[in-house]
Enzyme design. Structure first.
Site, PDB file in Angstrom:
ATOM      1  N   CYS A  33     -34.331   3.801  26.351  1.00 47.33           N
ATOM      2  CA  CYS A  33     -35.176   3.233  25.287  1.00 47.33           C
ATOM      3  C   CYS A  33     -36.573   3.023  25.860  1.00 47.33           C
ATOM      4  CB  CYS A  33     -34.578   1.975  24.663  1.00 47.33           C
ATOM      5  SG  CYS A  33     -33.999   0.697  25.792  1.00 47.33           S
ATOM      6  N   CYS A  76     -37.412   4.059  31.673  1.00 52.84           N
ATOM      7  CA  CYS A  76     -36.219   3.677  30.917  1.00 52.84           C
ATOM      8  C   CYS A  76     -35.851   4.895  30.093  1.00 52.84           C
ATOM      9  CB  CYS A  76     -36.500   2.480  30.011  1.00 52.84           C
ATOM     10  SG  CYS A  76     -35.129   2.135  28.879  1.00 52.84           S
TER      11      CYS A  76
END
Lengths: 207, 209
Positions: free
Chosen positions: A114, A111
């Site tokens: 985040c 990711c």
């Protein structure tokens, strides 16, 4: 600081409470007094991720898919439903997709924005998964990242990187190690490491 | 209004090592699990949503200097300050997560899929170009994947749109797709990883290519 050193360090510091600790305690106190949080619910949340929701759940899913072709098909077709049938569902696992490694394709999950991670099957993400170096490099230099994890893939293997930018969460199904035909499903699950289900590892060879 | 995310790291130059960690090592200070739990419990009150959490975190000016749970803590403090919860006259929360409901709440999660109101604009195999502009609000199209041509490889249904949900403008559900890019489209002709990178992108991020 991440291993025994850290604990040792923490012991020495036990008498002095860190400013962060004080900040968090103050927050918890005021939110409890105002009726926004139930401290027992906080304990229950922590306990859930320490004792119930972790990568052993995902390992059971993978081992089942290795043993049961019907389940494997279902998992690749509708991972959310197939995984729910084993009792795993919910927060950060509402929409699951399972991606299978083969002789030709190796999957890697990241990711970059985040720290999105399939909590329902893998629990809380490791620190490195949330760190800038992994998030920066996994998309651009996946072979370099894999090398850092001790994995050198043949040139013939294509790397498929899944950047988790929405609420779909990805679970990698690693390849079943050779020489495991005789193993039970639970013995197989023990070979499935957390990293192998992120794509930064391979399933362990049997002892 | 300017909006700057400090969390969009894909493809950036990062020289630090990736420090491996054994399975089961979840926290590195006693306050970290409390911050995790406080964050989950406060989100469960319904005063803000997951996308607002992300927006609060990624706009922290010192994002890159903070550890992961320091980011969570600072974002929680920011959301609390913005919502006025800590003031004397604060209203009671819409909901409170009670201990006996924790297991069921986690098992249920917060599904993001919604019923479609219209047909999907794209199908598997379609070529699309991603938006090139940087919107002045929370968004989930990473910088490295802006203004790039890719192919639809999966259609995930209609999902809550992060951009509006983060801004308090409602769910505005949109079709969600997996868009796969060849490495050379993202990183140039020299890229020789033999890799394909995908992002999950809502329909407003895409146009036909």
């Amino acid at each position: 600081m991440r291993d025994g050193d850290h604990e040792h360090h923490a012991e020495h510091q036990a008498s002095a409470v860190s400013p962060l600790e004080l900040r968090v305690r103050a927050l918890e106190t005021v939110l409890t007094q105002k009726g926004y949080v139930d401290p027992k619910a906080l304990d229950a949340l922590i306990d859930a991720y320490q004792t119930k929701i972790g990568p052993r759940n995902g390992a059971r899913v993978v081992a089942r898919s290795w043993c049961d072709p019907e389940f494997r098909r279902w998992l690749l077709e509708d991972a959310t439903a197939a995984i729910a049938s084993l009792g795993f569902s919910g927060r950060q696992g509402e929409h699951l997709v399972a991606v299978e490694n083969t002789e030709d394709v190796h999957n890697l999950v990241v990711c970059t924005l985040c720290s999105c991670y399939p909590w329902a099957v893998l629990g809380l993400p490791p620190t490195w998964y949330k760190s800038a170096p992994y998030r920066a490099r996994a998309v651009k230099d996946p072979r370099g990242v894999l090398r850092e994890f001790g994995i050198e893939l043949p040139e013939s293997v294509r790397i498929r990187i899944w950047d988790s930018t929405a609420e779909v969460r990805y679970l990698v199904v690693p390849r079943r190690p050779a020489g495991t035909q005789h193993l039970s499903e639970s013995d197989l699950a023990a070979l499935v490491t957390r990293d192998s289900m992120i794509g930064t590892g391979l399933a362990r060879a049997p002892a | 209004m300017s909006y700057r995310s400090n969390a969009d790291l894909g493809g950036s130059v990062e020289h630090g090592a990736i420090i491996q960690e054994p399975e089961g090592e979840l926290f590195h200070a006693p306050w970290e699990p409390r911050v995790l739990a406080l964050t989950l419990a406060m989100t469960a009150t319904g005063m803000w949503n997951l996308d607002m959490n992300r927006a609060a975190r990624e706009t922290l000016a010192d994002y890159r200097k903070l550890s992961y749970y320091e980011i969570w803590l600072a974002a929680l403090e920011k959301l609390l300050a913005d919502s006025g919860v800590l003031q004397e006259s604060a209203n009671p929360p819409p909901r409170v997560l009670r201990a006996e409901l924790v297991a069921a709440t986690l098992a249920r999660g917060t599904p993001f899929e919604r019923a479609p109101a219209r047909a999907a604009r794209f199908a598997v195999g379609d070529k699309v170009r991603t938006r090139a502009d940087q919107p002045a609000h929370h968004t989930r199209l990473p910088g490295y994947a802006r203004g790039k041509i890719g192919a639809v490889t999966r259609v995930h249904g209609v999902h809550v749109f992060a951009d509006t949900n983060a801004s308090g403008l409602g769910e505005c559900p949109q079709w969600l797709y997996t868009i796969a890019f060849d490495e050379r489209e993202l990183w140039g002709d020299d890229s020789a990883q033999r890799s394909i990178v995908s992002v999950d992108a809502w329909e407003p991020y895409l146009e036909p290519a």
